[in-house]
Every structure is written in structure tokens, then in C-alpha cells.
Design a protein around this motif. Sequence first.
Motif, short mmCIF file in Angstrom:
data_model
loop_
_atom_site.label_atom_id
_atom_site.label_comp_id
_atom_site.label_asym_id
_atom_site.label_seq_id
_atom_site.Cartn_x
_atom_site.Cartn_y
_atom_site.Cartn_z
N LYS A 191 26.00 40.11 31.17
CA LYS A 191 24.65 40.26 31.04
C LYS A 191 23.85 39.58 32.19
N TYR A 192 24.66 38.78 32.94
CA TYR A 192 23.89 38.21 34.05
C TYR A 192 23.95 39.20 35.16
N PHE A 193 25.35 39.98 35.31
CA PHE A 193 25.37 40.86 36.32
C PHE A 193 24.29 42.24 36.22
N LEU A 194 24.10 42.43 34.79
CA LEU A 194 23.38 43.57 34.85
C LEU A 194 21.86 43.26 34.49
N GLN A 195 21.39 42.32 34.31
CA GLN A 195 19.98 41.83 34.07
C GLN A 195 19.31 41.00 35.09
N ARG A 196 20.08 40.61 35.88
CA ARG A 196 19.61 39.79 37.06
C ARG A 196 19.30 40.23 38.44
N PHE A 197 20.01 41.62 38.54
CA PHE A 197 20.05 42.15 40.05
C PHE A 197 19.36 43.45 39.97
N PRO A 198 19.02 44.13 41.19
CA PRO A 198 18.44 45.28 40.99
C PRO A 198 19.18 46.49 40.72
N ASP A 199 18.68 47.74 40.51
CA ASP A 199 19.41 48.57 39.76
C ASP A 199 19.97 49.43 40.77
N THR A 200 19.81 49.00 42.36
CA THR A 200 20.78 49.68 43.23
C THR A 200 21.90 48.99 43.43
N TYR A 201 22.17 47.96 42.44
CA TYR A 201 23.56 47.09 42.65
C TYR A 201 24.27 47.85 41.68
N LEU A 202 25.59 48.23 41.97
CA LEU A 202 26.60 48.69 41.21
C LEU A 202 27.63 47.97 40.81
N CYS A 203 27.97 47.74 39.49
CA CYS A 203 28.83 46.61 39.11
C CYS A 203 30.11 47.20 38.44
N PHE A 204 31.09 46.78 38.81
CA PHE A 204 32.52 46.91 38.50
C PHE A 204 33.07 45.85 37.68
N TYR A 205 33.06 45.89 36.37
CA TYR A 205 33.10 44.48 35.93
C TYR A 205 34.44 44.41 35.15
N GLN A 206 35.48 43.39 36.12
CA GLN A 206 36.65 43.13 35.71
C GLN A 206 37.59 44.43 35.69
N PRO A 207 37.45 45.13 36.83
CA PRO A 207 38.09 46.47 36.71
C PRO A 207 39.55 46.42 36.69
N VAL A 208 40.22 47.46 36.29
CA VAL A 208 41.86 47.57 36.49
C VAL A 208 42.01 48.72 37.21
N VAL A 209 42.72 48.23 38.46
CA VAL A 209 42.88 49.20 39.43
C VAL A 209 44.60 49.75 39.33
N MET A 210 44.93 50.85 39.67
CA MET A 210 46.10 51.44 39.94
C MET A 210 46.70 50.81 41.36
N ALA A 211 47.32 50.04 41.75
CA ALA A 211 47.79 49.68 42.93
C ALA A 211 49.41 50.07 42.93
N GLY A 212 49.61 51.29 43.37
CA GLY A 212 50.89 51.95 43.24
C GLY A 212 50.99 52.27 42.05
N LYS A 213 52.14 52.01 41.38
CA LYS A 213 52.36 51.98 39.84
C LYS A 213 52.14 51.07 39.02
N ALA A 214 51.38 49.71 39.52
CA ALA A 214 51.18 48.86 38.70
C ALA A 214 49.67 48.71 38.70
N GLN A 215 49.19 48.25 37.38
CA GLN A 215 47.76 47.80 37.11
C GLN A 215 47.71 46.54 37.43
N VAL A 216 46.43 46.44 38.13
CA VAL A 216 46.06 45.12 38.59
C VAL A 216 44.57 44.89 38.15
N GLU A 217 44.48 43.67 37.62
CA GLU A 217 42.83 43.56 37.04
C GLU A 217 42.11 42.62 38.02
N LEU A 218 41.13 43.09 38.55
CA LEU A 218 40.51 42.47 39.66
C LEU A 218 39.23 41.56 38.88
N GLU A 219 38.81 40.64 39.92
CA GLU A 219 37.49 39.94 39.90
C GLU A 219 36.44 41.13 39.85
#
Length: 313
Positions: A140-168
Motif C-alpha cells: 500500500k505504501y508504494f501504491l498510495q504514496r507516489f504519483p501514478d507515473t511511478y511503475l511498481c514491480f513488487y517483489q518480482p520474480v525474474v528468470m536469470a538464465g534458467k533460475a528464478q530469482v526473487e528481487l527487491e
Amino acid sequence: MGQLVKMRDCISRYETDVYYYVPEFIRLKQRQWEQAKARWEAAHDAGMSVQTGTEETWDFLLNEPSWWERLVKRWRRDMALEEEEEAPAAIAMVNRAATVEELKRQFLDELFQLQLKWASSTMMYVSPLDDELYRDETLKYFLQRFPDTYLCFYQPVVMAGKAQVELETVILTPTAAWCIAFVEGSPDNIVIVSADRFWTERAGMKEVKRVNPVVSLRRTGQVVSDIFQKHQIDWPIHLVLLNRYGYIDHSNLFPFVHYIDKRNYEQWFSRLRRSALPLRHQQLKAAEALLGHCASFYSPRLDGNIYNEEWQQ
């Protein structure tokens, strides 16, 4: 209200066409608020006092007006745009809210729930959603406190090669990508930074150990940087350790990290929140690149159509 472009490993409607949905969010949010406010004023005009003649402000929420109750639009860019007549917005809020400020809070809370649906489903697919996310104050902090031109990737899981990596969490603003990790605990706590695997957190007479967050934060920055380089995106990347209610004793260790704590938080936050910069093409290109490397786990929708669900919110 910031846009929840990606959440963990859930499928997102932004994945289908980020260039369409991001500006559409901004276009519709103001219209939806104006409709909700007009209904509220009409409902209270007969016997209740409605504040007029004062400048419209959202400073009590530390964000600008937000939108969307019933967004119904197309499936893909190559399909014809069709906008169905929208159901009346915020009828329940009109009946419940006693003041404009209360109406705004209820409006944002309902939009928050809709954003979670947007970030976990498309017209044809849906991802399972943990109930805890509806109570997630950090989200809620990220979504309700910043302008709507800010794009939030909340704890995204990214494919790094064949591995899944959870990011900040990564916030794409019109000027930079901010990779943010929280190091919060008890109010007025002191987090002592070190090069060890564990850091010390002191709160009064208590002392606890916590995992060094720089490891995950640095990994997040590196993964984002690699994706940007692959897609020839020149976009600044900032790493932030955030403690809004306490202190970070860092002694200038890890100089590539921005340490934001109780002493400088208001200045940092105000600078980001008050940004009036519009969306930029490079920002959307960066969002598209990150979405293309994110993992998504989903199953077919049983109804196969999200329109009916959104109309009944």
C-alpha cells in the motif's frame, strides 16, 4: 497512486501491452474520481454541507488523486478498441462517506483491491493471490504514496538464465529505477551496517540479528542493469535501504547504496512524491524489458472473461 505493473510471479495485464495500459491508467483515474466525487456531492447536496471554494488537495494521503473502478477495455493492441459503458462508480462509497476526505480514503482502498486483481489476472488467465497481500502495508505504501507515473514491480520474480530469482521492489520513475529494500523494525531502532552476513538491530535494550539486505539489493540492481543493457536501455539505477521510523548506522560502508532513514526520509520522499514529470518513452521501454524477463505462473480463468467480474466489484 502508483501503478502495480508486476507483483511477485503473478500474471499481469500490463504484460499484454504496457504502452497501452500505463497511460490508460492515468487517463481514467481522474475521470473515475470526478464521477465518484460528483455522486457524493449530489447525494449530500439535499441536506448535508459539502465543502466548496477550497483547493482540491490529497496532501492528507501524501499522494495525488487516483482512479478506476470499472476499467473494461481490449485484449491486445491488434484488436479493435472497445470501451463498454461503465457501471456507476463508488455508489457504496457515496452512501458511506461523511466527508470528502473519508470518500478519498475509501476510494483509494477500493482501488487498491482492484489493482491487485489487475496485477494477478488477464482476460484469459489468473494467478493465485495470497490473502496477506490485501493487508500488505508495504505494498500500500508504494501504491498510495507516489504519483501514478511511478511503475511498481513488487517483489518480482525474474528468470536469470534458467533460475528464478526473487528481487527487491523496483520502482520505475520518469527519471530512474529505484531498487528499494526495507530495514525497518521497532520505532527508533538502530540498524548497524557491516560487511558480515548478519547485521545488528538495536531497539532499546534489545538486540537482534538480521540478514544483510545488501546482498539481495545488489543482486536486484545487477539483474536490472543486465536487462537494461541487453535491451540497450540507458536508465539510471539507484539502490536504497529504507528505514522510515528508525536509524541506519552505516559509516559510509557500501557507498553505492542510498541510506534513507528517519533523518533524511522526509526530504527524499517529498522529492519523489512531488515529481510532476510525465511518463517517458524510455521509462515504458524499461518496464516492457523487465516484464519480458519476469516469471508468471497462472491457470486459465474458469469464466474466460474478466469483464463480468469487474462490473460486479
